[in-house]
Design an enzyme around this catalytic site. Structure first.
Site, short mmCIF file in Angstrom:
data_model
loop_
_atom_site.label_atom_id
_atom_site.label_comp_id
_atom_site.label_asym_id
_atom_site.label_seq_id
_atom_site.Cartn_x
_atom_site.Cartn_y
_atom_site.Cartn_z
N GLY A 1 -1.97 -1.87 3.72
CA GLY A 1 -0.58 -2.22 4.01
C GLY A 1 0.04 -2.72 2.73
O GLY A 1 -0.40 -2.39 1.63
N LYS B 1 16.30 -18.16 -5.82
CA LYS B 1 15.07 -17.84 -6.56
C LYS B 1 15.17 -18.34 -8.01
O LYS B 1 14.21 -18.88 -8.57
CB LYS B 1 14.80 -16.33 -6.56
CG LYS B 1 14.22 -15.86 -5.24
CD LYS B 1 13.77 -14.42 -5.31
CE LYS B 1 13.24 -14.00 -3.95
NZ LYS B 1 13.59 -12.63 -3.58
N GLU C 1 -1.12 -7.57 -6.40
CA GLU C 1 -0.76 -8.89 -5.91
C GLU C 1 -2.04 -9.68 -5.70
O GLU C 1 -3.07 -9.11 -5.35
CB GLU C 1 0.02 -8.77 -4.59
CG GLU C 1 1.41 -8.22 -4.81
CD GLU C 1 2.18 -8.09 -3.51
OE1 GLU C 1 1.97 -8.89 -2.59
OE2 GLU C 1 2.98 -7.14 -3.42
N CYS D 1 3.44 -1.67 -1.36
CA CYS D 1 3.24 -0.62 -2.38
C CYS D 1 2.61 0.65 -1.84
O CYS D 1 3.27 1.68 -1.76
CB CYS D 1 2.40 -1.19 -3.52
SG CYS D 1 3.13 -2.67 -4.24
N ARG E 1 4.69 -7.72 3.96
CA ARG E 1 5.33 -6.41 4.08
C ARG E 1 4.32 -5.38 4.59
O ARG E 1 3.20 -5.29 4.08
CB ARG E 1 5.90 -5.96 2.72
CG ARG E 1 7.16 -6.72 2.33
CD ARG E 1 7.63 -6.33 0.94
NE ARG E 1 6.65 -6.71 -0.07
CZ ARG E 1 6.69 -6.32 -1.35
NH1 ARG E 1 7.66 -5.52 -1.75
NH2 ARG E 1 5.78 -6.73 -2.20
N LYS F 1 4.51 2.69 1.13
CA LYS F 1 5.81 3.28 0.81
C LYS F 1 5.70 4.24 -0.38
O LYS F 1 6.46 5.20 -0.47
CB LYS F 1 6.88 2.21 0.59
CG LYS F 1 6.68 1.26 -0.58
CD LYS F 1 7.47 1.61 -1.80
CE LYS F 1 7.26 0.57 -2.90
NZ LYS F 1 7.66 1.01 -4.23
N THR G 1 11.58 -1.14 -5.17
CA THR G 1 12.03 0.17 -4.68
C THR G 1 11.39 0.41 -3.31
O THR G 1 10.44 1.17 -3.19
CB THR G 1 11.62 1.30 -5.66
OG1 THR G 1 10.20 1.18 -5.94
CG2 THR G 1 12.37 1.21 -6.96
N LEU H 1 -13.38 1.28 -1.45
CA LEU H 1 -14.15 2.02 -0.46
C LEU H 1 -14.48 1.07 0.69
O LEU H 1 -15.49 1.22 1.37
CB LEU H 1 -15.43 2.55 -1.12
CG LEU H 1 -15.98 3.89 -0.63
CD1 LEU H 1 -14.95 5.00 -0.74
CD2 LEU H 1 -17.24 4.28 -1.42
C1 UGA Z 1 -1.50 -1.87 -5.20
C2 UGA Z 1 -2.35 -1.28 -6.32
O1 UGA Z 1 -3.71 -1.66 -6.16
C3 UGA Z 1 -1.84 -1.79 -7.68
O2 UGA Z 1 -2.59 -1.17 -8.73
C4 UGA Z 1 -0.36 -1.45 -7.82
O3 UGA Z 1 0.17 -1.92 -9.04
C5 UGA Z 1 0.40 -2.08 -6.67
O4 UGA Z 1 -0.12 -1.58 -5.41
C6 UGA Z 1 1.84 -1.70 -6.81
O5 UGA Z 1 2.15 -0.52 -6.64
O6 UGA Z 1 2.66 -2.54 -7.17
P1 UGA Z 1 -1.43 -4.24 -3.93
O7 UGA Z 1 -0.45 -3.60 -3.01
O8 UGA Z 1 -1.16 -5.59 -4.49
O9 UGA Z 1 -1.71 -3.28 -5.20
O10 UGA Z 1 -2.78 -4.37 -3.10
P2 UGA Z 1 -4.21 -3.66 -3.10
O11 UGA Z 1 -5.21 -4.59 -3.64
O12 UGA Z 1 -4.14 -2.30 -3.69
O13 UGA Z 1 -4.47 -3.53 -1.52
C7 UGA Z 1 -3.61 -2.71 -0.74
C8 UGA Z 1 -4.09 -2.66 0.69
O14 UGA Z 1 -5.29 -1.91 0.79
C9 UGA Z 1 -4.39 -4.01 1.33
O15 UGA Z 1 -3.83 -4.03 2.62
C10 UGA Z 1 -5.90 -4.06 1.38
O16 UGA Z 1 -6.38 -4.82 2.46
C11 UGA Z 1 -6.24 -2.59 1.58
N1 UGA Z 1 -7.59 -2.19 1.11
C12 UGA Z 1 -7.93 -2.32 -0.20
C13 UGA Z 1 -8.49 -1.68 2.01
O17 UGA Z 1 -8.20 -1.55 3.22
N2 UGA Z 1 -9.74 -1.32 1.58
C14 UGA Z 1 -10.11 -1.43 0.28
O18 UGA Z 1 -11.26 -1.07 -0.06
C15 UGA Z 1 -9.19 -1.95 -0.63
#
Ligand code: UGA
Length: 419
Positions: free
Chosen positions: A243, A17, A138, A246, A316, A249, A68, A236
């Protein structure tokens, strides 16, 4: 940090990396990051190493940003990478230093780490620790880092606060809220935020289950809710659920920590949030199975999407691959296409078939499942795909398509929570 004008040395234990980053290649897919990387490498503000001693000689401020993940055998967070970073860095700190944790950790970890630095560092209590949780999403990582919606700093040290104010000065000047808390509140802000977001998604997915029971439409329901600005429309989006590395877990680690703290009932609702989310995967599989007459054995299935969300190659805890693998284990021949996550998916799921285009993935399919809502899939042409599939049947796991449009082109269209 380099983009904000600071001199930065990035440390990782993975030589490949470090080599990749040093030569200007980001070892994962994140829109916009390669530009920032190459610009700051060229400016000489950003370098990479595997050598902690070099870092200790170089820096005044350290950020701990390691993962983590969930422990293999429990819901709790696996802190081995945080602990390794602390245990390697601490003995090398001979000067007064500030260490800022960014990793998502169980509440109480920062206090423990502070004591470790004081015990292990030659500089002793002149090593001061703060915790500043990371809220970036992400696929929006660059924008969220440069323009976060808030900066939270947990510390009881005036020096740590002062250093973080200096580091964040340009962001504070732009009006980005800067909140100072104690260590444990800052740790909690992060997991509380992710727990809230996960709860919001599972709430609308629970409504989708009710909608299906009565023939109501969860998309119309969500839209009507969203006009109440106390509820809002973000997160919403009903469908296959959350999934990634973040939300799943983090809610589990939060429950595990609440248990240790003797406040397990306070977070028992998160068990339900998790269960609703898992049921979405099972429901998606059931709908697809129903469309092809009740059994996957010997059937051909096309899957669009492998990443846990669009504009990412992160697989993941990907709902898409979980569904694809389960259908495969039920006897179907499953072919998956994803614009960016194919290589990661191939490594993790060698039992699945992979195609390099959307059309190839759905060729001869008796049912197609859209499981990650990439723009390419949202704008797919029902006639173009209709020519290559065996049967025009689609399960829209992300409510990403216009049902009327697809039905008008002869497709049997099914989605979660919609008639
Ligand atoms: C999430 C949080 O949104 C960030 O604020 C946080 O910093 C990050 O985790 C972390 O802990 O590092 P991320 O995992 O990148 O960010 O992705 P999200 O955009 O939150 O989406 C998470 C999951 O929820 C995805 O699988 C997405 O498809 C799903 N999702 C999201 C839904 O099923 N419905 C929604 O309305 C929004």
């Amino acid at each position: 940090m380099a983009e904000l004008g600071f001199e930065v040395l990035g440390v990782d234990v993975d030589q490949s990396k470090i080599d990749s980053l040093s030569s200007g290649r980001v070892p994962f897919y994140e829109p916009g990051l390669e530009d920032v990387l190459t610009r700051n490498l060229a400016a000489g503000r950003l370098r990479f190493t595997t050598d902690y001693a070099q870092a200790a000689a170089f820096a005044d401020v350290y950020f701990i940003c390691v993962g983590t993940p969930q422990q293999a055998t429990s819901n709790a967070a696996d802190l081995r990478y945080v602990d390794a970073a602390v245990e390697t860095l601490a003995p090398l700190l001979t000067r007064p230093s500030v260490v800022i944790g960014k990793s998502t950790v169980p509440v109480g970890t920062a206090a423990r780490i502070t004591a470790q630095f004081h015990a292990l560092s030659p500089a002793g209590e002149a090593v001061e620790v703060g915790w500043s949780p990371e809220f970036l999403r992400e696929s929006h990582g660059v924008e969220d880092t440069l323009n976060p919606n808030r900066i939270v700093v947990g510390t009881d040290s005036p020096r740590v606060e002062q250093v973080m104010r200096e580091i964040s000065a340009s962001q504070i000047a732009r009006g980005i809220p800067f909140l100072v808390t104690d260590l444990q509140t800052a740790e909690l802000v992060k997991v509380a935020a992710n727990a809230f977001l996960a709860t919001k998604i599972s709430f609308i997915n629970a409504m989708a289950e009710v909608c299906e029971a009565v023939g109501a439409d969860v998309i119309q329901l969500a839209e009507a809710l969203s006009h109440d600005d106390r509820i809002g429309g973000k997160f919403l989006g009903p469908g296959l659920g959350f999934g990634g590395g973040c939300l799943p877990k983090d809610i589990r680690a939060f429950m595990a920590r609440a248990d240790e703290l003797g406040v397990e009932p306070a977070l028992s609702f998160l068990r339900e949030v998790d269960a609703i989310n898992q049921r979405r995967r099972a429901r998606t599989i059931d709908i697809a199975r129903g469309l092809i007459g009740g059994s996957f054995a010997g059937r051909t299935v096309g899957v669009l999407g492998a990443a846990f969300k669009p504009n990412s190659d992160d697989i993941r805890d990907s709902p898409a691959l979980d569904v694809a693998a389960t259908i495969g284990s039920l006897g179907a021949r499953v072919t998956v296409y994803d614009p960016e996550a194919l290589e990661n998916a191939k490594r993790a799921y060698p039992q699945l078939n992979f195609a390099h285009t959307m059309v190839e993935a759905v060729r001869d399919a008796e049912v197609v499942l859209l499981l990650t809502e990439w723009a390419e899939f949202r704008s797919a042409d029902p006639d173009e795909l209709g020519k290559v599939v065996a049967e025009k049947r689609i399960v829209d796991g992300r409510n990403a398509l216009d049902p009327d449009h697809w039905r008008a082109h002869g497709w049997t269209y099914r989605a979660l929570g919609r008639p």
